[in-house]
Design an enzyme around this catalytic site. Structure first.
Site, short mmCIF file in Angstrom:
data_model
loop_
_atom_site.label_atom_id
_atom_site.label_comp_id
_atom_site.label_asym_id
_atom_site.label_seq_id
_atom_site.Cartn_x
_atom_site.Cartn_y
_atom_site.Cartn_z
N SER A 1 0.84 -1.21 0.00
CA SER A 1 0.00 0.00 0.00
C SER A 1 0.87 1.26 0.00
O SER A 1 0.52 2.25 -0.65
CB SER A 1 -0.99 0.00 1.17
OG SER A 1 -0.31 0.00 2.39
N ASN B 1 14.00 3.88 4.47
CA ASN B 1 13.10 2.86 4.99
C ASN B 1 12.04 3.53 5.86
O ASN B 1 12.28 4.58 6.45
CB ASN B 1 13.89 1.86 5.84
CG ASN B 1 13.02 0.74 6.37
OD1 ASN B 1 12.18 0.18 5.66
ND2 ASN B 1 13.19 0.39 7.65
N HIS C 1 9.52 2.63 9.15
CA HIS C 1 9.28 1.64 10.20
C HIS C 1 8.06 2.10 11.02
O HIS C 1 7.98 3.27 11.37
CB HIS C 1 10.51 1.49 11.09
CG HIS C 1 10.36 0.37 12.06
ND1 HIS C 1 10.56 -0.95 11.71
CD2 HIS C 1 9.97 0.36 13.36
CE1 HIS C 1 10.31 -1.72 12.76
NE2 HIS C 1 9.96 -0.95 13.77
N GLU D 1 1.71 6.93 7.64
CA GLU D 1 2.61 6.49 6.55
C GLU D 1 2.17 7.08 5.21
O GLU D 1 3.00 7.60 4.45
CB GLU D 1 2.63 4.97 6.46
CG GLU D 1 3.29 4.34 7.67
CD GLU D 1 3.40 2.82 7.58
OE1 GLU D 1 4.28 2.28 8.25
OE2 GLU D 1 2.63 2.19 6.85
#
Ligand code: GRF
Length: 192
Positions: free
Chosen positions: A14, A103, A105, A175
């Site tokens: 997603s 990245n 997290h 996110e």
């Protein structure tokens, strides 16, 4: 010159789709392909739907790196985005793309990071420890899981009646909102 991205993911994808959508039609950044280590991951379906190439690699191919490196070079990839990619990157790859691998997290690192801390396990640990907040961390990738230099953290509250589902949803919203513009900023600020 257009900066080219490859997005690596092992799961649903997603974030990958959201990043792809954010940069579609962008004047400076282009998502060139997705890469996954899981042939049956939902990201493969998303790639088909979006009509974006997806490269499937094994752990061995990742670690040998030469062939993958050629693919990255041929596609002129400038930045690599890890969006739920569960394999550890080989040291040579981290070195070649230093400060060019990001990245995300789903916790406030250094809390709830490191080997084995991914997906539901992160949120379950946050709930089990009765944390009052959690959040997301976006960071550069170094040799160790979840330990590279932090770029951005955003928090959300964890209420007393928080469930795995509600916390997951709060984190996903963070996110979706913050990962693409943070990538954009990191690309702009990059100095070789
Ligand atoms: C996200 O929660 C991300 O923080 C973590 O893995 C998850 C990937 O989700 N590293 P999706 O595949 O983008 O849906």
């Amino acid at each position: 010159m257009l900066k080219k991205l490859a997005i690596f993911a092992s799961g649903s994808g997603s974030n990958a789709e959201n990043i792809y959508a954010y940069f579609s039609g962008h004047s400076e950044v282009e998502v060139v392909f997705f890469c996954t280590n899981k042939q049956d991951a939902f990201i493969v379906k998303r790639a088909e739907k979006l009509n974006i190439p997806v490269i499937i690699i094994t752990k061995t191919e990742l670690n040998n790196f030469d062939r993958l490196y050629k693919k990255l070079q041929n596609a002129k990839i400038d930045f690599i985005i890890l969006a739920g990619f569960l394999l550890k990157l080989p040291a040579i790859m981290v070195k070649k793309y230093q400060n060019r691998i990001l990245n995300i997290h789903p916790s406030l690192l250094p809390k709830y990071g490191g080997r084995g801390m991914y997906g539901d396990k992160v949120h379950e640990a946050v709930l089990a420890n009765k944390e009052i907040e959690s959040g997301i961390s976006i960071h550069f990738v170094n040799q160790n899981y979840d330990e590279g230099k932090l770029i951005l953290q955003k928090t959300c509250s964890v209420s007393v009646d928080e469930t795995l589902e509600t916390l997951t949803s709060k984190i996903q919203q963070l996110e979706q909102k913050y990962f693409p513009p943070t990538i954009e900023k990191a690309i702009k600020n990059y100095k070789p």
